[in-house]
Design a protein around this motif. Structure first.
Motif, PDB file in Angstrom:
ATOM      1  N   GLY A 138     -41.753   2.565  -4.239  1.00  0.00           N
ATOM      2  CA  GLY A 138     -40.883   1.193  -3.643  1.00  0.00           C
ATOM      3  C   GLY A 138     -39.790   1.265  -4.724  1.00  0.00           C
ATOM      4  N   PRO A 139     -38.835   0.407  -4.366  1.00  0.00           N
ATOM      5  CA  PRO A 139     -37.537  -0.033  -5.333  1.00  0.00           C
ATOM      6  C   PRO A 139     -38.054  -0.093  -6.793  1.00  0.00           C
ATOM      7  CG  PRO A 139     -37.698  -1.459  -3.278  1.00  0.00           C
ATOM      8  CD  PRO A 139     -39.048  -0.794  -3.619  1.00  0.00           C
ATOM      9  N   LYS A 140     -36.861   0.467  -7.555  1.00  0.00           N
ATOM     10  CA  LYS A 140     -37.207   0.152  -9.110  1.00  0.00           C
ATOM     11  C   LYS A 140     -37.295  -1.464  -9.219  1.00  0.00           C
ATOM     12  CE  LYS A 140     -35.545   1.744 -13.298  1.00  0.00           C
ATOM     13  NZ  LYS A 140     -34.422   2.748 -13.987  1.00  0.00           N
ATOM     14  N   GLU A 141     -38.226  -1.838 -10.228  1.00  0.00           N
ATOM     15  CA  GLU A 141     -38.340  -3.153 -10.433  1.00  0.00           C
ATOM     16  C   GLU A 141     -37.149  -3.433 -11.496  1.00  0.00           C
ATOM     17  OE1 GLU A 141     -42.232  -3.963 -11.753  1.00  0.00           O
ATOM     18  OE2 GLU A 141     -43.174  -3.558  -9.567  1.00  0.00           O
ATOM     19  N   PRO A 142     -36.545  -4.664 -11.634  1.00  0.00           N
ATOM     20  CA  PRO A 142     -35.633  -5.382 -12.549  1.00  0.00           C
ATOM     21  C   PRO A 142     -36.456  -5.104 -13.922  1.00  0.00           C
ATOM     22  CG  PRO A 142     -36.190  -7.079 -11.086  1.00  0.00           C
ATOM     23  CD  PRO A 142     -36.782  -5.794 -10.615  1.00  0.00           C
TER      24      PRO A 142
END
Length: 205
Positions: A138-142
């Motif tokens: 999944g997308p990289k978490e902030p």
């Protein structure tokens, strides 16, 4: 005894001698014919080479079959975004197997989709080799603020103070509410920190 009588006896002796000689010759011929005859008429069975038992020949050592080389296959291209299960089925159809599966963050590929593979597509490998894949997590978490309950604050959302007078607080240095002078000349900086004229303020985006 008369002359006639002596002649008769001589003839008898000669005749007996001849008869005895003839018997000896006949006996010798019979022995030669029955036993020593070279034409094979002897009672002794002739030696037949064909009847001689043959020594069994040792079997020739079997030739070692040349070790067959493993078949080579081309690695198929696993489309990006393919699920792990479909990637495994695709590799199996090409006589390959799924190797190590690693997870990496990706903004372009949905979670669970294939991002990359190793070896690369079209590369020739041995039949039955493993192909490693990387799957999107999944997308990289902030990055999260270390303090609980804190929220990201944008400078653009900070309202401007009623004046340009600023203070500086540095708890680690024991400083709190230190006034910031307007200017960077020696006199201003001698009394504390200063603000360079013409530069922006912290509340200006």
């Amino acid at each position: 005894m008369g002359k006639h009588s002596r002649v008769k006896k001589f003839r008898h002796r000669v005749g007996f001698f001849l008869f005895a000689s003839l018997c000896l010759v006949a006996g010798a011929f019979a022995v030669w014919y029955l036993i020593l005859a070279p034409d094979g008429s002897s009672k002794t069975e002739p030696f037949n080479k064909a009847d001689t038992p043959k020594v069994a020949q040792a079997p020739k050592p079997a030739k070692k079959e040349a070790a067959s080389k493993p078949a080579m296959v081309k690695v198929p291209e696993i489309p990006k975004g393919t699920t792990e299960a479909k990637a495994k089925a695709l590799l199996k159809s090409k006589d390959l197997k799924l190797g190590e599966v690693t997870k990496k963050s990706s903004d372009d590929v949905d979670k669970g989709g294939v991002i990359s593979q190793d070896p690369a597509p079209k590369k020739e490998v041995k039949e039955g080799s493993a192909v490693d894949i990387a799957v999107s997590s999944g997308p990289k978490e902030p990055a999260k603020n270390s303090e609980k309950g804190s929220k990201d604050i944008s400078v653009a959302n900070v309202p401007a103070p009623p004046s340009t007078a600023m203070t500086l607080t540095v708890p680690a240095m024991g400083k709190s509410g230190e006034p910031i002078g307007e200017g960077v000349d020696e006199g201003t900086l001698y009394n504390g920190p200063g603000h360079a004229p013409g530069t922006g303020y912290p509340w200006i985006a």
